[in-house]
Each structure stands twice: as C-alpha cells, then as structure tokens.
Design a protein around this motif. Structure first.
Motif, PDB file in Angstrom:
ATOM      1  N   THR A  14       0.854  -1.178   0.000  1.00  0.00           N
ATOM      2  CA  THR A  14       0.000   0.000   0.000  1.00  0.00           C
ATOM      3  C   THR A  14       0.893   1.232   0.000  1.00  0.00           C
ATOM      4  O   THR A  14       1.812   1.337   0.818  1.00  0.00           O
ATOM      5  CB  THR A  14      -0.902   0.013   1.245  1.00  0.00           C
ATOM      6  OG1 THR A  14      -1.674  -1.186   1.259  1.00  0.00           O
ATOM      7  CG2 THR A  14      -1.821   1.209   1.235  1.00  0.00           C
ATOM      8  N   ARG A  16       0.992   5.408   0.224  1.00  0.00           N
ATOM      9  CA  ARG A  16       0.271   6.638   0.537  1.00  0.00           C
ATOM     10  C   ARG A  16       1.243   7.649   1.113  1.00  0.00           C
ATOM     11  O   ARG A  16       2.297   7.300   1.620  1.00  0.00           O
ATOM     12  CB  ARG A  16      -0.877   6.398   1.503  1.00  0.00           C
ATOM     13  CG  ARG A  16      -0.463   6.051   2.909  1.00  0.00           C
ATOM     14  CD  ARG A  16      -1.682   5.774   3.778  1.00  0.00           C
ATOM     15  NE  ARG A  16      -1.297   5.417   5.117  1.00  0.00           N
ATOM     16  CZ  ARG A  16      -1.417   6.213   6.157  1.00  0.00           C
ATOM     17  NH1 ARG A  16      -1.920   7.409   6.014  1.00  0.00           N
ATOM     18  NH2 ARG A  16      -1.045   5.814   7.343  1.00  0.00           N
ATOM     19  N   GLN A  85      -5.016   6.250  -0.776  1.00  0.00           N
ATOM     20  CA  GLN A  85      -3.965   5.246  -0.894  1.00  0.00           C
ATOM     21  C   GLN A  85      -4.167   4.389  -2.135  1.00  0.00           C
ATOM     22  O   GLN A  85      -5.281   4.219  -2.616  1.00  0.00           O
ATOM     23  CB  GLN A  85      -3.907   4.376   0.351  1.00  0.00           C
ATOM     24  CG  GLN A  85      -5.061   3.414   0.514  1.00  0.00           C
ATOM     25  CD  GLN A  85      -4.981   2.682   1.833  1.00  0.00           C
ATOM     26  OE1 GLN A  85      -4.107   2.933   2.635  1.00  0.00           O
ATOM     27  NE2 GLN A  85      -5.902   1.789   2.065  1.00  0.00           N
TER      28      GLN A  85
END
Length: 104
Positions: A14, A16, A85
């Motif tokens: 992920t 972000r 994200q």
C-alpha cells in the motif's frame, strides 16, 4: 563465476503519503506563541500584572492549544491520505553482480 538467477519475489504493498506529526505540533505551538505575544503585548491590560507574566500565562495556554490544533490538522491530512492510498505490486530486483566490497 556463474551467477544463479532466482525468481524475483513479488508482493503487494500500500502506497500513501502520510504527514509527519512533529512538524505540525511544532508549527501549531509557534503560531500559539505568536498569538500569545500579540495578546499580551498588543492589547491594553491591567497595570497590576506585568506584561511578561501575562505573556507567560498566555504562552502556556495558546502554545498548548496551537499544538492540539496542529495535531488535529495532521490527523485530518492523515485521514485524507488513507482515502487516497493506492495498491502497487513490487518486485525484488537481484543484484546483477555479486558485491565483493570493492568500490569502483
């Protein structure tokens, strides 16, 4: 030397952009200190209190309040970054040459 090739490992991660909290806390406290100075030295006050004492009192109040507001701002930006994200697949890239410790 023959170099063995192994299959690259792939993982899903992920990605972000999250804010750093400490700069937000410091900025909030500095803004609170500026507001405390403006209130203590800019407004007319009671002559029975020294300006320095009034500034110290307001510095504690507005500095803490500014730090709290800075933390709230960082939390709001963090919440926004969670909504934005993205998922990505990364692959480990093996070294093309073995590292023998020699610098070029």
């Amino acid at each position: 030397m023959a170099f063995e090739e192994t299959p690259a490992e792939r993982r899903e991660v992920t990605v972000r952009r999250a804010p750093k909290y400490v700069p937000f806390l410091i900025l909030g406290a500095l803004v609170g200190a500026a507001v405390a100075a403006a209130v203590a030295y800019g407004l007319p006050g009671d002559e029975s209190f020294e300006r320095g004492s009034v500034f110290g009192f307001f510095l504690v109040m507005f500095g803490a309040g500014g730090a709290v507001l800075g933390a709230v701002g960082a939390l709001l930006l963090d919440r926004r970054s969670v909504k934005r994200q993205k998922r990505a697949i990364v692959e480990a890239v093996p070294d093309s040459e073995p590292d023998d410790g020699a610098q070029p």
